[in-house]
Design an enzyme around this catalytic site. Structure first.
Site, short mmCIF file in Angstrom:
data_model
loop_
_atom_site.label_atom_id
_atom_site.label_comp_id
_atom_site.label_asym_id
_atom_site.label_seq_id
_atom_site.Cartn_x
_atom_site.Cartn_y
_atom_site.Cartn_z
N TRP A 130 -16.67 16.84 4.41
CA TRP A 130 -15.21 16.90 4.48
C TRP A 130 -14.87 16.65 5.94
O TRP A 130 -15.19 17.46 6.80
CB TRP A 130 -14.74 18.27 4.01
CG TRP A 130 -13.27 18.41 3.84
CD1 TRP A 130 -12.53 17.95 2.78
CD2 TRP A 130 -12.35 19.08 4.70
NE1 TRP A 130 -11.21 18.28 2.96
CE2 TRP A 130 -11.07 18.98 4.13
CE3 TRP A 130 -12.47 19.75 5.91
CZ2 TRP A 130 -9.93 19.51 4.71
CZ3 TRP A 130 -11.33 20.29 6.50
CH2 TRP A 130 -10.09 20.17 5.89
N GLU A 156 4.08 30.60 -4.74
CA GLU A 156 2.78 30.22 -5.29
C GLU A 156 2.96 29.08 -6.31
O GLU A 156 2.15 28.15 -6.37
CB GLU A 156 2.10 31.45 -5.92
CG GLU A 156 0.80 31.20 -6.64
CD GLU A 156 -0.30 30.56 -5.79
OE1 GLU A 156 -0.16 30.47 -4.57
OE2 GLU A 156 -1.28 30.10 -6.40
N HIS A 200 22.45 28.78 1.57
CA HIS A 200 22.36 28.62 3.03
C HIS A 200 21.61 27.35 3.41
O HIS A 200 21.04 27.29 4.50
CB HIS A 200 21.68 29.84 3.65
CG HIS A 200 22.45 31.11 3.44
ND1 HIS A 200 23.71 31.31 3.96
CD2 HIS A 200 22.16 32.22 2.73
CE1 HIS A 200 24.15 32.50 3.60
NE2 HIS A 200 23.23 33.07 2.83
N LYS A 212 -11.86 23.71 -1.24
CA LYS A 212 -11.83 25.01 -1.91
C LYS A 212 -12.03 26.14 -0.92
O LYS A 212 -11.37 27.15 -0.96
CB LYS A 212 -12.94 25.03 -2.97
CG LYS A 212 -13.03 26.34 -3.74
CD LYS A 212 -11.94 26.42 -4.76
CE LYS A 212 -11.83 27.75 -5.42
NZ LYS A 212 -10.46 27.97 -5.92
N ASN A 264 -22.91 21.88 8.19
CA ASN A 264 -21.56 22.39 7.85
C ASN A 264 -21.04 23.11 9.08
O ASN A 264 -21.79 23.83 9.73
CB ASN A 264 -21.62 23.40 6.71
CG ASN A 264 -21.88 22.76 5.37
OD1 ASN A 264 -22.01 21.53 5.29
ND2 ASN A 264 -21.98 23.57 4.34
N GLY A 265 -19.74 22.97 9.36
CA GLY A 265 -19.16 23.68 10.50
C GLY A 265 -18.72 22.71 11.58
O GLY A 265 -18.62 21.50 11.35
C1 G6P Z 1 -8.02 26.83 0.64
C2 G6P Z 1 -7.95 26.74 -0.88
C3 G6P Z 1 -6.86 27.65 -1.39
C4 G6P Z 1 -7.08 29.07 -0.91
C5 G6P Z 1 -7.21 29.14 0.61
C6 G6P Z 1 -7.70 30.49 1.08
O1 G6P Z 1 -6.88 26.27 1.19
O2 G6P Z 1 -7.70 25.40 -1.28
O3 G6P Z 1 -6.86 27.64 -2.80
O4 G6P Z 1 -6.03 29.88 -1.32
O5 G6P Z 1 -8.18 28.18 1.07
O6 G6P Z 1 -8.99 30.69 0.59
P1 G6P Z 1 -9.65 32.10 0.33
O7 G6P Z 1 -11.04 31.77 -0.18
O8 G6P Z 1 -9.69 32.80 1.66
O9 G6P Z 1 -8.81 32.81 -0.66
#
Ligand code: G6P
Length: 611
Positions: A75, A484, A507, A606, A100-101
């Protein structure tokens, strides 16, 4: 986010590596690659931008086989998402690394290595690691010794997997700020950034800790801790059925996960409710003593988890009488914070590995909070390990990038926290607690009833397929539910969606309302209903189309440009959990109509393990 898979075995491991990558696809990525040591002792590499399926078909043509290998989904952070920047990265033709990182001092290292004659083939921070390691290998001769020395020069976060053609008996791993797990087999061993990648080959795992370096051979695993001392890490048997990572009869993981909510909410409640009280010890043996001292709550989280925290603020202040602040972790971690005495620091996270949330927790530890509590879905995560108390949500693995069942189980966990704090501090009447405990027991059934409206919501989704903008409105604890709902719609359908507290409509956002801007509203039957109805009139008067999810008793009716979906009746305090479901379904069906990649929306990950 990036994913790592590695293997050392007697058999050909390329299919295992590719299957592992597929199981990590849900984390979000933009390119993928694999390197294996072939029978002639040469490292072979394949990389593709785009999906793992493309790498897999290239693999079939190239017939890449071997018994030692590493693979990666990337990514992009440093350098565009293209084949040249995809991992594994090589130094020469005999050393390969996946990472990763983020390496923060990559520029300085790159300059040093260039001065030593190394040339760079990518724009990534990762490539400095492989050249640095090559350099150390020249100095020390042994790959493990070289890795131990190289990581000392890396600043930032890394999970690393390394193989070398010169030492084909081992797969090396290093962890600092990015999780890694070793999968233990019989005469073969594996490595991954998430155990989910390896459940096809083993159910025994060994989790590396911060600063660990591991030398993984076919029949042995040796680990050194952050001080270079040999350590044993416990091996654990994983019990969750491997089928959790399958879609089953559903077209997408997201739909499957939406429909799992009655079951996982039930699981999250199990063992945590007494006859008429929440069992405070569900938060850990010291919880009762600590909770008695709590005078404030500070919640920190990201994304969907932050919205769960926003709902909890209404609950904690209204039901438990505790002042509560909620903040996104990326802001909290860099702000000068004034800490009120006796404040409980609460993090909420599905993964427990979100970089900003973890950093916020680590900062908070220096700031004098009373204690830290993690509400988290992953028991072995860094967040849980580093918190004083935890409450695990029991959502099971969530694969769809857009969070659904993790959110509703977090809400359940936060309601349990509200009741526990109110009970211990004596700020919540016993009868109210008993009432809510009984309502919580009925919640899975109510959620099932809401999901039975699936086909109705699917029909409503047709109003959105051609739209570009949407407003979501709610009042009170339904405002974060509207937030949400808007987040879900933008994440997976790419329609611009904004949430407003309904009272704020006049507003500003009212200026946007016309026939092309559908307005979605959540309207339980509470004391704010009449005010909400007036807000809705303001929308209708401007020709805006309204979609209202309302309690049957709210007596709202379908009419010209107004579509009312009657929801099952529920206690007002639990309404945010119930009303989330139709909004999830709505986003899902709009995304399906628009033909987007529902489970892996573009540009999103994710588990965001980098800043
Ligand atoms: C990413 C995911 C979100 C999630 C957020 C926080 O942006 O796409 O779906 O809410 O991270 O992730 P966490 O694992 O800390 O809930």
């Amino acid at each position: 986010m990036c994913g790592i898979v590695g293997a050392v075995a007697e058999r050909n491991i390329s299919a295992i590596l590719l299957e592992g990558l597929k199981r990590l696809e849900y984390r979000g990525y933009d390119s993928a690659g694999i390197a294996v040591l072939d029978a002639a002792g040469q490292l072979q590499r394949l990389r593709r931008s785009g999906k793992v399926a493309e790498l897999e078909s290239a693999q079939r043509t190239a017939e890449l086989t071997g018994r030692l290998g590493i693979a990666h989904t990337r990514w992009a952070t440093h350098g565009a998402p293209c084949e040249r920047n995809a991992h594994p990265h090589f130094s020469g033709d005999d050393l390969a690394v996946v990472h990763n990182g983020i390496i923060e001092n990559h520029e300085a290292l790159r300059a040093q290595l260039k001065a030593l004659g190394y040339s760079f083939a990518s724009d990534t921070d990762t490539e400095v690691i492989v050249h640095l390691l090559k350099h150390k290998l020249g100095e020390f001769g042994d790959l493990t010794v070289a890795l131990k020395s190289a990581v000392k020069e890396l600043h930032g976060a890394y999970g690393l997997a390394v193989i070398s053609a010169k030492q084909p008996d081992r797969l090396l791993a290093a962890r600092s700020g990015s999780p890694l797990v070793i999968g233990l087999g019989l005469g073969e061993n594996f490595l991954a950034s998430d155990q989910l990648a390896l459940r096809q080959v083993t159910d025994r795992f060994m989790y590396l800790e911060e600063g660990d370096i591991a030398e993984i051979r076919r029949d042995s695993v040796q680990i050194w801790d952050v001080d270079g001392q040999p350590v044993q890490r416990e091996s654990v048997q994983y019990h969750e059925g491997a089928e959790a990572a399958d879609k089953g009869e559903y077209r997408h993981f997201m739909l499957k996960e939406i429909h799992e909510q009655p079951k996982v909410v039930q699981r999250t409640l199990e063992g945590r409710l007494g006859d008429s009280q929440v069992l405070v010890q569900a938060f850990g043996p010291q919880a009762a003593e600590l909770f008695a001292k709590v005078r404030n709550v500070q919640i920190v989280a990201c994304g969907t988890s932050y919205h769960a925290g926003m709902v909890a603020r209404y609950w904690l202040e209204e039901l438990a009488g505790i002042p509560c602040q909620v903040e996104v972790a990326s802001e909290f971690r860099y702000r000068k914070v004034v800490v009120q005495p006796d404040t409980l620091f609460v993090t909420i996270s599905q993964s427990g590995e979100t970089a900003d949330t973890l950093a916020a927790l680590r900062n908070a530890k220096q700031l004098g909070y009373l204690a830290s509590l993690a509400i988290c879905n992953v028991g072995i995560s860094s967040l849980v390990r580093e918190s004083d108390l935890c409450l695990l949500t029991q959502a099971g693995p969530e694969i769809g990038v857009a969070s659904t069942k993790a959110f509703t189980t977090q809400l359940v966990g936060l309601m349990l926290l509200t009741l526990a704090l109110g009970q211990v501090r004596g700020t919540l009447a016993a009868a109210t607690e008993a009432d809510l405990v009984a309502e919580l027991r009925r919640l899975p059934t109510r959620l099932g009833e809401a999901l039975a409206m699936d086909a109705t919501v699917e029909k409503i989704a047709e109003h959105f397929a051609e739209k570009h903008h949407t407003l979501f409105l709610g009042r009170g604890a339904q405002y974060p539910v509207a937030m949400e709902g808007a987040l879900k719609l933008k994440e997976i359908s790419y329609i611009h969606a904004e949430a407003y507290p309904a009272g704020e409509l006049k507003h500003g956002p009212l200026a946007l309302v016309d026939a092309d801007m559908p307005v979605v509203t959540v309207a339980p039957n509470n004391e704010l209903l009449e005010k909400l109805k007036s807000n809705l009139q303001e929308v209708r008067a401007r020709g805006g189309e309204l979609i209202v999810f309302a309690d049957g008793a709210a007596e709202m009716e379908n009419g010209e440009g107004t579509y009312v979906v009657n929801m099952p009746h529920i206690h007002d305090a639990l309404a945010p959990i119930l009303y989330t479901l139709p909004l999830q379904l709505l986003s899902y069906y709009v995304a399906v109509l628009r033909g987007t990649d529902v489970d892996q929306p573009r540009n999103l990950a994710k588990s965001v393990t980098v800043e």
